[in-house]
Design a protein around this motif. Structure first.
Motif, mmCIF file in Angstrom:
data_model
loop_
_atom_site.group_PDB
_atom_site.id
_atom_site.type_symbol
_atom_site.label_atom_id
_atom_site.label_comp_id
_atom_site.label_asym_id
_atom_site.label_seq_id
_atom_site.Cartn_x
_atom_site.Cartn_y
_atom_site.Cartn_z
ATOM 1 N N ARG A 85 0.834 -1.216 0.000
ATOM 2 C CA ARG A 85 0.000 0.000 0.000
ATOM 3 C C ARG A 85 0.861 1.254 0.000
ATOM 4 N N GLY A 86 0.652 2.087 -1.004
ATOM 5 C CA GLY A 86 1.371 3.349 -1.085
ATOM 6 C C GLY A 86 2.821 3.226 -1.504
ATOM 7 N N LEU A 87 3.270 2.016 -1.882
ATOM 8 C CA LEU A 87 4.676 1.803 -2.234
ATOM 9 C C LEU A 87 4.832 1.606 -3.739
ATOM 10 N N ARG A 88 5.971 2.018 -4.263
ATOM 11 C CA ARG A 88 6.278 1.778 -5.664
ATOM 12 C C ARG A 88 6.554 0.284 -5.875
ATOM 13 N N CYS A 89 6.058 -0.241 -6.968
ATOM 14 C CA CYS A 89 6.249 -1.658 -7.265
ATOM 15 C C CYS A 89 6.126 -1.860 -8.769
ATOM 16 N N THR A 90 6.431 -3.068 -9.199
ATOM 17 C CA THR A 90 6.278 -3.400 -10.608
ATOM 18 C C THR A 90 5.880 -4.859 -10.744
ATOM 19 N N THR A 91 5.358 -5.193 -11.916
ATOM 20 C CA THR A 91 4.998 -6.566 -12.252
ATOM 21 C C THR A 91 5.209 -6.731 -13.750
ATOM 22 N N HIS A 92 5.029 -7.925 -14.240
ATOM 23 C CA HIS A 92 5.212 -8.177 -15.670
ATOM 24 C C HIS A 92 4.247 -7.304 -16.469
ATOM 25 N N TRP A 93 4.710 -6.763 -17.585
ATOM 26 C CA TRP A 93 3.871 -5.844 -18.356
ATOM 27 C C TRP A 93 2.569 -6.490 -18.825
ATOM 28 N N GLU A 94 2.560 -7.804 -19.007
ATOM 29 C CA GLU A 94 1.324 -8.474 -19.416
ATOM 30 C C GLU A 94 0.288 -8.491 -18.300
ATOM 31 N N ASN A 95 0.723 -8.375 -17.058
ATOM 32 C CA ASN A 95 -0.185 -8.418 -15.909
ATOM 33 C C ASN A 95 -0.475 -7.040 -15.332
ATOM 34 N N MET A 96 0.070 -6.012 -15.935
ATOM 35 C CA MET A 96 0.006 -4.691 -15.324
ATOM 36 C C MET A 96 -1.414 -4.121 -15.273
ATOM 37 N N ALA A 97 -2.173 -4.288 -16.361
ATOM 38 C CA ALA A 97 -3.534 -3.741 -16.395
ATOM 39 C C ALA A 97 -4.396 -4.369 -15.301
ATOM 40 N N GLU A 98 -4.269 -5.681 -15.137
ATOM 41 C CA GLU A 98 -5.042 -6.363 -14.094
ATOM 42 C C GLU A 98 -4.611 -5.900 -12.706
ATOM 43 N N PHE A 99 -3.298 -5.710 -12.517
ATOM 44 C CA PHE A 99 -2.806 -5.280 -11.202
ATOM 45 C C PHE A 99 -3.358 -3.895 -10.857
ATOM 46 N N VAL A 100 -3.304 -2.977 -11.802
ATOM 47 C CA VAL A 100 -3.777 -1.610 -11.557
ATOM 48 C C VAL A 100 -5.263 -1.602 -11.233
ATOM 49 N N GLU A 101 -6.025 -2.443 -11.930
ATOM 50 C CA GLU A 101 -7.464 -2.493 -11.680
ATOM 51 C C GLU A 101 -7.771 -3.108 -10.314
ATOM 52 N N THR A 102 -7.012 -4.144 -9.939
ATOM 53 C CA THR A 102 -7.291 -4.864 -8.691
ATOM 54 C C THR A 102 -6.745 -4.132 -7.472
ATOM 55 N N LYS A 132 -13.549 -10.996 -16.008
ATOM 56 C CA LYS A 132 -14.681 -11.384 -16.838
ATOM 57 C C LYS A 132 -14.446 -10.980 -18.297
ATOM 58 N N VAL A 133 -14.979 -11.786 -19.193
ATOM 59 C CA VAL A 133 -14.789 -11.531 -20.621
ATOM 60 C C VAL A 133 -15.336 -10.167 -21.006
ATOM 61 N N ILE A 134 -16.494 -9.797 -20.492
ATOM 62 C CA ILE A 134 -17.059 -8.497 -20.832
ATOM 63 C C ILE A 134 -16.166 -7.362 -20.344
ATOM 64 N N ASP A 135 -15.550 -7.537 -19.178
ATOM 65 C CA ASP A 135 -14.651 -6.497 -18.663
ATOM 66 C C ASP A 135 -13.391 -6.395 -19.512
ATOM 67 N N ILE A 136 -12.879 -7.528 -19.970
ATOM 68 C CA ILE A 136 -11.711 -7.508 -20.856
ATOM 69 C C ILE A 136 -12.074 -6.815 -22.164
ATOM 70 N N ALA A 137 -13.256 -7.122 -22.682
ATOM 71 C CA ALA A 137 -13.705 -6.480 -23.918
ATOM 72 C C ALA A 137 -13.710 -4.964 -23.770
ATOM 73 N N LEU A 138 -14.267 -4.472 -22.680
ATOM 74 C CA LEU A 138 -14.336 -3.025 -22.459
ATOM 75 C C LEU A 138 -12.957 -2.425 -22.248
ATOM 76 N N MET A 139 -12.089 -3.134 -21.526
ATOM 77 C CA MET A 139 -10.738 -2.633 -21.263
ATOM 78 C C MET A 139 -9.891 -2.582 -22.529
ATOM 79 N N CYS A 140 -10.289 -3.344 -23.545
ATOM 80 C CA CYS A 140 -9.541 -3.362 -24.806
ATOM 81 C C CYS A 140 -10.263 -2.613 -25.920
ATOM 82 N N GLY A 141 -11.234 -1.804 -25.543
ATOM 83 C CA GLY A 141 -11.835 -0.880 -26.496
ATOM 84 C C GLY A 141 -12.977 -1.411 -27.325
ATOM 85 N N PHE A 142 -13.610 -2.535 -26.899
ATOM 86 C CA PHE A 142 -14.755 -3.075 -27.623
ATOM 87 C C PHE A 142 -16.035 -2.694 -26.887
ATOM 88 N N LYS A 143 -17.052 -2.330 -27.628
ATOM 89 C CA LYS A 143 -18.270 -1.799 -27.016
ATOM 90 C C LYS A 143 -19.179 -2.878 -26.442
#
Length: 323
Positions: free
Chosen positions: A131-148, A290-301
């Motif tokens: 919490r409140g600390l700088r960190c990093t993760t694999h770039w493929e997992n970054m979007a999920e980490f930021v959301e969670t 969820k698939v619908i959330d991935i769709a929205l996060m990747c720019g699909f309506k």
């Protein structure tokens, strides 16, 4: 021949390092973190480090590549370590072992250095240790980490250090991170000698990016094309239109289309779509979002539009990819 001749000392080392391995951990970041310690012992001819493997129940752990790693301890019986490194699972959203999270919290109260290798960052965040600390993760997992874990300060660097937390993006970045730790403990000369022994001539520093430059990735050096693709990669959730992309780089739409045809044999719209679908496929494979959330996060309506495009490109549906 005793074990110390290979650099792994059974006891009496200056520092005792624990490696927690979750089920389906990634082998490369783990090995990349252990080997620098072994080589540091061998080159110094001193027992600088010893290490032990910890798993949830103390039994063997299957890596994501199918190999088995024997464990020395269960989380409930592990000794106190000088440093603790956490190797997370290939799909970090599936991790939910409460005894491990409680053990990590107890270890953190001892004020030791605790690290996360690749998706180990997600496990540490789940335990509330970032919490409140700088960190990093694999770039493929970054979007999920930021959301969670929106409270985290995640970066795209190879590794990050903040207080008594050190995290790396995985793969060979574990090696860079451990070389940094060895240098802090035993000086630049030993760390450089360890790097030389591993045929690792370029030690990456904390602020360096995880991924190779865009020019190297796509094999094209045209500055306007690179600028356009960078804009695409930075705008996945809300895609820019071809007209907007052209305006931002000072081209007409027709000029932009000729540029993509000449260098990449595709159109800007097709390249952008393929880019978004690749991001989506990575999220399907490495998260439980969820698939619908991935769709929205990747720019699909809609999930229907996303599934249709995905099936056309990859020959399987998003749900089949997840299975």
């Amino acid at each position: 021949m005793n074990r110390s001749e290979y650099g792994h000392v059974a006891d009496g080392a200056q520092r005792n390092v624990g490696f927690f391995l979750s089920d389906y951990f990634n082998m490369l970041p783990f090995i990349s973190a252990v080997e620098p310690l072994r080589i540091a012992n061998r080159l110094s001819r001193k027992p600088l480090y010893q290490w032990s493997i910890v798993s949830e129940l103390g039994d063997g752990v299957i890596a994501s590549n199918g190999m088995m790693q024997v464990a020395d301890y269960a989380v409930g019986s592990a000794p106190e370590f000088s440093m603790l490194m956490v190797c997370g699972p290939f799909e970090p959203s599936n991790f939910s072992h409460r005894p491990t999270l409680e053990w990590l919290k107890r270890e953190a109260r001892r004020n030791i250095l605790i690290g996360g290798l690749e998706t180990g960052c997600h496990v540490l965040a789940q335990a509330g240790l970032l919490r409140g600390l700088r960190c990093t993760t694999h770039w493929e997992n970054m979007a999920e980490f930021v959301e969670t874990y929106p409270e985290g300060k995640v970066s795209a660097d190879v590794y990050e250090i903040d207080n008594n937390r050190i995290t790396c993006s995985g793969g060979g970045a574990s090696m860079d991170m451990m070389l940094y730790i060895i240098e802090q403990h035993h000086g630049h000369e030993l760390a450089s000698s360890v790097a030389d022994s591993m045929i690792h001539p370029h030690r990456r520093a904390k602020g360096e990016p995880q991924r190779m430059g865009l020019e190297a990735r796509i094999g094209v050096s045209h500055p306007a094309l690179l600028e356009c693709i960078e804009l695409m990669e930075s705008n996945i959730e809300q895609p820019l239109t071809p007209n907007e992309l052209a305006d931002l780089i000072g081209f007409s739409k027709r000029q932009l289309e000729r540029l993509f045809r000449r260098h990449l044999n595709t159109t800007p719209a097709r390249y952008y779509l393929d880019l978004r679908l690749e991001v989506a496929r990575g999220m399907l494979e490495k998260s439980s979002t969820k698939v619908i959330d991935i769709a929205l996060m990747c720019g699909f309506k809609s999930s229907g539009h996303f599934s249709s495009r995905y099936l056309s490109s990859f020959g399987v549906t998003p749900r089949e990819t997840r299975k």
